[in-house]
Each structure stands twice: as C-alpha cells, then as structure tokens.
Design a protein around this motif. Structure first.
Motif, short mmCIF file in Angstrom:
data_model
loop_
_atom_site.label_atom_id
_atom_site.label_comp_id
_atom_site.label_asym_id
_atom_site.label_seq_id
_atom_site.Cartn_x
_atom_site.Cartn_y
_atom_site.Cartn_z
N UNK A 279 0.83 -1.21 0.00
CA UNK A 279 0.00 0.00 0.00
C UNK A 279 0.87 1.25 0.00
N UNK A 280 1.90 1.27 0.83
CA UNK A 280 2.75 2.45 0.89
C UNK A 280 3.43 2.71 -0.44
N UNK A 281 3.91 1.64 -1.07
CA UNK A 281 4.68 1.78 -2.29
C UNK A 281 3.83 2.30 -3.44
N UNK A 282 2.54 2.11 -3.37
CA UNK A 282 1.67 2.57 -4.45
C UNK A 282 0.99 3.90 -4.14
N UNK A 283 1.22 4.45 -2.96
CA UNK A 283 0.54 5.69 -2.58
C UNK A 283 1.17 6.90 -3.26
N UNK A 284 2.49 6.96 -3.26
CA UNK A 284 3.18 8.11 -3.83
C UNK A 284 3.61 7.84 -5.26
N UNK A 285 3.61 8.88 -6.05
CA UNK A 285 4.21 8.85 -7.38
C UNK A 285 4.90 10.19 -7.56
N UNK A 286 5.58 10.37 -8.68
CA UNK A 286 6.16 11.67 -8.98
C UNK A 286 5.04 12.66 -9.27
N UNK A 287 5.26 13.92 -8.95
CA UNK A 287 4.36 14.93 -9.49
C UNK A 287 4.63 15.02 -10.98
N UNK A 288 3.64 15.36 -11.75
CA UNK A 288 3.85 15.50 -13.20
C UNK A 288 4.85 16.60 -13.49
N UNK A 289 4.80 17.66 -12.69
CA UNK A 289 5.73 18.77 -12.88
C UNK A 289 7.17 18.30 -12.75
N UNK A 290 7.45 17.53 -11.69
CA UNK A 290 8.80 17.01 -11.47
C UNK A 290 9.17 16.01 -12.55
N UNK A 291 8.22 15.15 -12.93
CA UNK A 291 8.48 14.18 -13.99
C UNK A 291 8.87 14.87 -15.29
N UNK A 292 8.16 15.94 -15.63
CA UNK A 292 8.47 16.68 -16.86
C UNK A 292 9.87 17.27 -16.81
N UNK A 293 10.28 17.76 -15.64
CA UNK A 293 11.64 18.30 -15.49
C UNK A 293 12.66 17.20 -15.73
N UNK A 294 12.45 16.04 -15.14
CA UNK A 294 13.40 14.93 -15.29
C UNK A 294 13.42 14.40 -16.72
N UNK A 295 12.26 14.36 -17.35
CA UNK A 295 12.15 13.83 -18.71
C UNK A 295 12.59 14.83 -19.78
N UNK A 296 12.77 16.09 -19.38
CA UNK A 296 13.08 17.11 -20.39
C UNK A 296 11.93 17.29 -21.36
N UNK A 297 10.71 17.22 -20.84
CA UNK A 297 9.52 17.22 -21.68
C UNK A 297 9.33 18.56 -22.38
N UNK A 298 8.72 18.51 -23.53
CA UNK A 298 8.39 19.72 -24.27
C UNK A 298 7.51 20.63 -23.43
N UNK A 299 7.87 21.90 -23.35
CA UNK A 299 7.11 22.84 -22.56
C UNK A 299 7.60 22.99 -21.14
N UNK A 300 8.48 22.09 -20.69
CA UNK A 300 9.03 22.19 -19.33
C UNK A 300 10.25 23.10 -19.34
N UNK A 301 10.73 23.47 -18.16
CA UNK A 301 11.89 24.35 -18.05
C UNK A 301 13.17 23.69 -18.55
N UNK A 302 13.17 22.36 -18.64
CA UNK A 302 14.36 21.64 -19.10
C UNK A 302 14.13 20.97 -20.46
N UNK A 303 13.23 21.49 -21.25
CA UNK A 303 12.85 20.87 -22.52
C UNK A 303 14.08 20.44 -23.33
N UNK A 304 14.09 19.15 -23.68
CA UNK A 304 15.17 18.61 -24.51
C UNK A 304 16.35 18.08 -23.74
N UNK A 305 16.38 18.27 -22.40
CA UNK A 305 17.50 17.79 -21.58
C UNK A 305 16.98 16.70 -20.65
N UNK A 306 17.33 15.46 -20.95
CA UNK A 306 16.91 14.33 -20.12
C UNK A 306 17.86 14.19 -18.95
N UNK A 307 17.31 14.03 -17.76
CA UNK A 307 18.12 13.86 -16.55
C UNK A 307 18.31 12.36 -16.28
N UNK A 308 19.55 11.85 -16.37
CA UNK A 308 19.78 10.42 -16.16
C UNK A 308 19.43 9.93 -14.77
#
Length: 514
Positions: A279-308
């Motif tokens: 139950x604990x392990x499935x309660x939390x996930x990344x916020x989408x905002x943080x996920x977009x930063x890590x993924x370098x998603x289009x429209x995010x502050x890090x667009x095009x830069x993937x964080x390993x």
C-alpha cells in the motif's frame, strides 16, 4: 556498531512514550533519563530524531515542493490536505512532538553530571542545532530556554526565533571547541551511529549546519544582522572545512522486524516481511511537474534535456517518469492497470531482489541520510555566489550535481554539459545563479531530505514550482510555516501563540522576507 534492537531498548528506557515533548520520561520502574550515561542515550536519540527527518519531514517537503504526488488511480483524493494548503493544528504535528522528544535527550547529554563526556556533549550540541533549526524554520518562535525541563517546567515560555538561531550558532561553536580541546581522560565515543566517533567528521558537519543557518538569513538587511553574519562567514571561511562525504546513519537497520527497518523504506515502500499489498509503495508517485523536469519534456523548463537520475529517483513507465499533477483527479474507469505511474526508484529505496521478501531485506538495511554531500556542495555554492565565502561557485555547483548522481547510483555522462545553457537549471545559462543552484538542489534532495526544498522555496521562491490544479488549494498559496500542534494548545495554552490557517500563508519565521 550497536544493533538497532539494543538502541531501541535503550530508547524505550530513556524516552517517554507520551506524545507531548514536555512530558517527563520517568516511570516508576525506569531510571531517570538524566542519570543514564551519554553512551546509552546518544544512539537512541540519533535514531529517533532521524526517523522524523526521514519520514514526516521528508514527506512534507517533497509534497510541498511539488516533487511528489499522489497515486490518484488507486487512492481517492490522496494528499488532499497538502494540496489544499489549509493546514491546522493537527497538520504534521508529529514533527514537533518527535523532534522535541529527541532534542530533550540531546539536552540530557549536554547537562550530564558525569565527567569526561566532552565528545558526547559536542555531538549532542551539533544534533540539537541541526534539529532545533528545523523546529524554528517550520514554527517560528518556540520554547527554548525553558524547554527540556520535564516536570520542573511543563509550561515553558516561547523564545524569539531570531534569538534561538544565534543560540544554535553558539551551540555549534561550543561543540567545535570541545572537539578541538579534549582532556587526557575524555571518553571516546563508541555508540555514535553516524560517524562512529570520528570527531573530525562531526566538526565538518557542525560547520555545514552553521553555513545553512547563516544562509537562511540571506534576505535580512539590517546593519546589526549583516555585521553578525559576515563575522560568522569569516570564521567559516578561515576553517574552510565542510561535509565532504555523505553523512549516513545506520544503527543496524534490517528486515528483522518493522521497528528495525530503515524508516524511509518502512514508511514508503513495504514492511519487513515484504508480505503486505505494498500500500505504501503505491501511494506516492512523482508529481507530473517534477516528472516533466526529469524527462526534459516539451514545454518544461528543461525541454530537450533528459536527466539520467530519473530512473534512479523513480521507476519508469515506457522509459519515462510518469506522475500526476497535484490536484488532479482520476476519470471514471481509470485504474493502475489503465494508467500506470512511477514508484519511488532504487536510488532512494535499494528495493532490489526477485521477490518482495528479498527486496525488503535489502531496502530495510539501507543506511539513512543525515546530510548528503550534494547538500553541502550546494550550500557552499550558494554562499560563494552571494559573496559570503571565497571559491568558484560553478565548480561547487558541478560537484553538487555529481555528488547527487553518485549517491543515486546514476551515470552523469554529458548531463552537466547538456543542462549548462538551460535557464534555471544550468549554471552558465541561468540569469539567476541562485535559482540554478536551488533547482539542482531540489532534484538532489527530493525524497532524501525534502524539507530542505520546501524551506528553500519559502525563503527564496526557488525552485520555481507550479500551484495545484482543479482549485484544490483552499488557501491562496503554500503555507510559510506550520501551526503549533494541538498538544501545545492543550498543555501550554498560556504561552502558545494563536495562529490560523490563513495567517500562516503570509507569516513565516523571522528570516522570511516576501
């Protein structure tokens, strides 16, 4: 190293089971905590104060700095309170109660009548400063000079938070002096579960905590404060001796039972047996905002830069981190099966193995983090950038990022080069270098020491984070502090200030400048 079972047994003797930090820790069949030798009290105090840091404080900070979100596809309105910003006197009260209980034990060591305890006293002063700073940061004025007196004063007066900050610097100075000037008969530390009695490392931690205390006050401009801060920065510069490796804590964590687990793992992943429904392990996930930063998603502050680091901070779904917006709600028919989201990654959990039991064995034994090397480097980078210490801010910044990768077990590759031109996250390309430093610190401390990120946001506005969506927030903005817990209103009503949910949106500790 002492096994955690012994530490918990000692802790049970030396601490009260009551929730109120003012309660005496004495029972008819237990010895006075103040009569116990420091070697018996220290490990329990360290383990239990860290438990609060790793769980309640970490959760508060990681959610409120918008790096963690709730799994809306399995739970109804997860983190609803946090998203509302509508805190009351029960919100995260475990921070107050838990930290004051532990600090009272550090104070017992500081006041020990036993001779030759200089090193134990020094460690306790450093730990007291570490945790009292967070009490002040989260609550403002709090009991200090009249606190920790048990039944001799059950209604302590409150002390001005700015005064407490200076007292904490004094505690650190006194600790360093004790370490530097032991007597011929000073007792060596045998029960320290952080540095195993290495006093040189304790000196480095004391310096780094003091640097954090000074930097909190970076927006204060009155002449007296500026003069005071500059003198203290000069002392730190003279020694130039800060934390240079991850400061870890491990009393012997294991999967022997739930009480002996690494507290972060037990709170956020699974129990010692690994036999629950996670139950604990499935309660939390990344916020989408943080996920977009890590993924370098289009429209995010890090667009095009993937964080390993993304696959070490979170599990990936289809090769990317998938999270939920804070305040988002699931649509009819959406479930974990239709909308899988990321879980806390192995860089934070060490959740490795073929079965739940095997994973729990490894994750439960993982050492906790009192302070990351990355945090130390980012503190130094900020101080240099502000002109308070000498050095090269970009070098310290790069070292902080590298230290984060090393701790998480990620390969940095060309990340520093790729992100360098990115405004807000890369040093060279950022118009505000402090923003870049604190944005990278946000990534490094997410899920490790999340409360630092929340406090940094309160004092500077960085990292830049989004608000909740779907009108989830009842109050206009994130609280700047917490409301005193109900235990205080019940036990110390004559002294505790009255605060409302609306007031804490605009009122912070003394160092807060809008």
């Amino acid at each position: 190293m002492k096994k955690i079972s012994l530490i918990l047994a000692i802790f049970a003797i030396s601490l009260s089971s009551c929730s109120d930090y003012l309660e005496d820790n004495i029972t008819p069949n237990s010895p006075l905590a103040s009569s116990l030798p420091p070697r018996l009290v220290l490990p329990g105090a360290q383990a239990q104060s860290f438990r609060v840091q790793a769980t309640t404080m970490n959760r508060l900070g990681s959610v409120m700095s918008n790096s963690w979100g709730g799994n809306i596809y399995q739970f109804t309105n997860p983190l609803r309170l946090e998203y509302s910003y509508n805190f009351d006197n029960t919100t995260y009260s475990a921070i107050w109660d838990g930290l004051y209980r532990s600090v009272s034990n550090y104070q017992n060591i500081i006041e020990t009548p036993l001779p030759d305890q200089e090193y134990y006293i020094a460690i306790s002063k450093i730990m007291k400063a570490h945790y009292m700073q967070y009490i002040v940061d989260l609550y403002g004025d709090v009991p200090y000079f009249e606190a920790f007196k048990g039944q001799s004063n059950t209604t302590p007066a409150y002390t001005d938070d700015a005064v407490i900050y200076k007292e904490l610097v004094k505690e650190l100075e006194e600790a360093r002096a004790l370490i530097a000037n032991p007597t011929a008969t000073t007792e060596g530390v045998t029960t320290d579960i952080v540095f195993a009695g290495n006093m040189a490392k304790w000196t480095k931690l004391a310096n780094t905590i003091e640097l954090r205390i000074l930097l909190r006050q970076s927006k204060l401009t009155d002449a007296a404060t500026v003069t005071y801060l500059n003198s203290k920065y000069a002392d730190l510069q003279a020694s130039n001796n800060f934390v240079d490796a991850d400061a870890l804590i491990n009393p012997g964590y294991s999967a022997a039972n739930n009480a002996q687990q690494n507290p972060f793992y037990g709170a956020n992943v699974r129990d010692a047996a690994g036999s629950t429904a996670e139950t604990n392990f499935t309660f939390f996930t990344s916020s989408k905002y943080f996920a977009d930063i890590l993924n370098g998603a289009t429209g995010s502050a890090t667009a095009g830069v993937i964080d390993p680091r993304r696959s070490r901070l979170w599990t990936t779904v289809g090769g990317i981190v998938v999270g939920t917006d804070q305040g988002q709600t699931a649509l009819p028919g959406q479930t974990n099966a239709t909308n899988p989201t990321s879980r806390l990654g192995v860089g934070l959990t060490s959740d490795i193995g073929a079965t739940r039991a095997e994973r729990s064995k490894v994750g439960s034994a993982r050492a906790g983090v009192l302070m990351l090397l990355a945090e130390s480097k980012f503190l130094q980078a900020e101080a240099v950038e502000r002109g308070k210490l000498t050095g090269v801010a970009k070098t310290l910044f790069d070292q902080g990022v590298q230290a984060s990768f090393t701790y998480l077990g990620a390969t940095i590759g060309t990340y520093l080069t790729s992100v360098d031109a990115t405004n807000g996250f890369g040093y060279t390309g950022s118009t505000n270098k402090i923003q870049a430093i604190l944005s990278q610190k946000w990534i490094a401390l997410s899920g490790v020491h999340g409360v630092e990120n929340y406090i940094n946001y309160t004092r500077t506005g960085f990292p830049t984070i989004t608000s909740t969506i779907n009108n989830a927030n009842i109050q206009a903005s994130r609280p700047k502090r917490l409301i005193y817990p109900i235990s205080e209103y019940n036990a110390n009503s004559a002294n505790v200030p009255i605060l409302t949910s609306a007031q804490i949106i605009t009122q912070g500790p003394f160092w807060y400048v809008p």
